[in-house]
Design a protein around this motif. Structure first.
Motif, PDB file in Angstrom:
ATOM      1  N   GLU A   1      48.746  42.953  40.909  1.00  0.00           N
ATOM      2  CA  GLU A   1      48.754  44.010  41.324  1.00  0.00           C
ATOM      3  C   GLU A   1      49.424  44.904  39.837  1.00  0.00           C
ATOM      4  N   ARG A   2      49.432  44.119  39.036  1.00  0.00           N
ATOM      5  CA  ARG A   2      49.590  45.210  37.304  1.00  0.00           C
ATOM      6  C   ARG A   2      48.070  46.157  37.266  1.00  0.00           C
ATOM      7  N   PHE A   3      47.134  45.626  37.023  1.00  0.00           N
ATOM      8  CA  PHE A   3      46.067  45.684  37.273  1.00  0.00           C
ATOM      9  C   PHE A   3      45.824  46.844  38.202  1.00  0.00           C
ATOM     10  N   GLN A   4      46.134  46.818  39.462  1.00  0.00           N
ATOM     11  CA  GLN A   4      45.693  47.681  40.527  1.00  0.00           C
ATOM     12  C   GLN A   4      47.640  50.107  39.908  1.00  0.00           C
ATOM     13  N   ASN A   5      48.297  49.251  39.158  1.00  0.00           N
ATOM     14  CA  ASN A   5      48.979  49.691  38.955  1.00  0.00           C
ATOM     15  C   ASN A   5      48.528  51.152  38.179  1.00  0.00           C
TER      16      ASN A   5
ATOM     17  N   VAL B   1      41.599  45.892  28.748  1.00  0.00           N
ATOM     18  CA  VAL B   1      41.285  44.818  28.803  1.00  0.00           C
ATOM     19  C   VAL B   1      40.580  44.289  28.471  1.00  0.00           C
ATOM     20  N   GLY B   2      38.588  44.484  29.028  1.00  0.00           N
ATOM     21  CA  GLY B   2      37.665  44.041  28.475  1.00  0.00           C
ATOM     22  C   GLY B   2      37.434  44.337  27.485  1.00  0.00           C
ATOM     23  N   ARG B   3      37.893  45.232  25.994  1.00  0.00           N
ATOM     24  CA  ARG B   3      37.144  44.907  24.603  1.00  0.00           C
ATOM     25  C   ARG B   3      37.290  43.842  24.192  1.00  0.00           C
TER      26      ARG B   3
END
Length: 138
Positions: free
Chosen positions: A30-34, A44-46
């Motif tokens: 849910e936080r990733f989609q906000n 997030v990926g670095r």
């Protein structure tokens, strides 16, 4: 995330229940989609050198899963994807350490990444199993 949660529950059954881990996964998604949180794919990926280390999220989760005989094929796919991660910030720049990853580690290939970035060893049974599962995907 689900495969990592199963392994975490196996390792810490009294501290991390399946339901608590499922709630945590739901919250993360849910936080990733906000969008208002500004948690970009870049952020997030670095930092691939850190995130691909065997003591961090992906490889660490695979090692834990292997230790408990849990499936980790989806985590292996995420490792392969992470080794190809090349997102840039809003100015089109790679994270500085990721520039080094793409200049030095990536050209050497996946097996080299697994030994020199992830710090896995074929001498350790679990680490060798993790390496084999990841390499089988390439």
């Amino acid at each position: 995330m689900e495969q990592a949660a199963i392994a975490l529950n196996q390792e810490y059954p009294h501290d991390l229940s399946r339901s608590a881990l499922a709630e945590h996964i739901t919250d993360l998604l849910e936080r990733f989609q906000n969008r208002s949180l500004g948690d970009t794919i870049f952020r997030v990926g670095r930092d691939l050198y850190r995130k691909l280390d065997k003591d961090d999220r992906l490889i660490g989760a695979m090692l834990l899963a292997k230790k408990h005989g849990c499936p980790c094929d989806a985590i292996a796919e995420a490792v392969v994807a992470a080794c190809q991660f090349k997102a840039t910030d809003e100015f089109g720049n790679l994270f500085s350490e990721d520039q080094q990853f793409w200049a030095k580690a990536r050209p050497a290939g996946l097996e080299s990444i697994l030994t020199h970035v992830c710090h896995l060893s074929r001498e350790n049974r679990l680490e060798a199993e993790v390496m084999a599962e990841i390499l089988a995907l390439s």
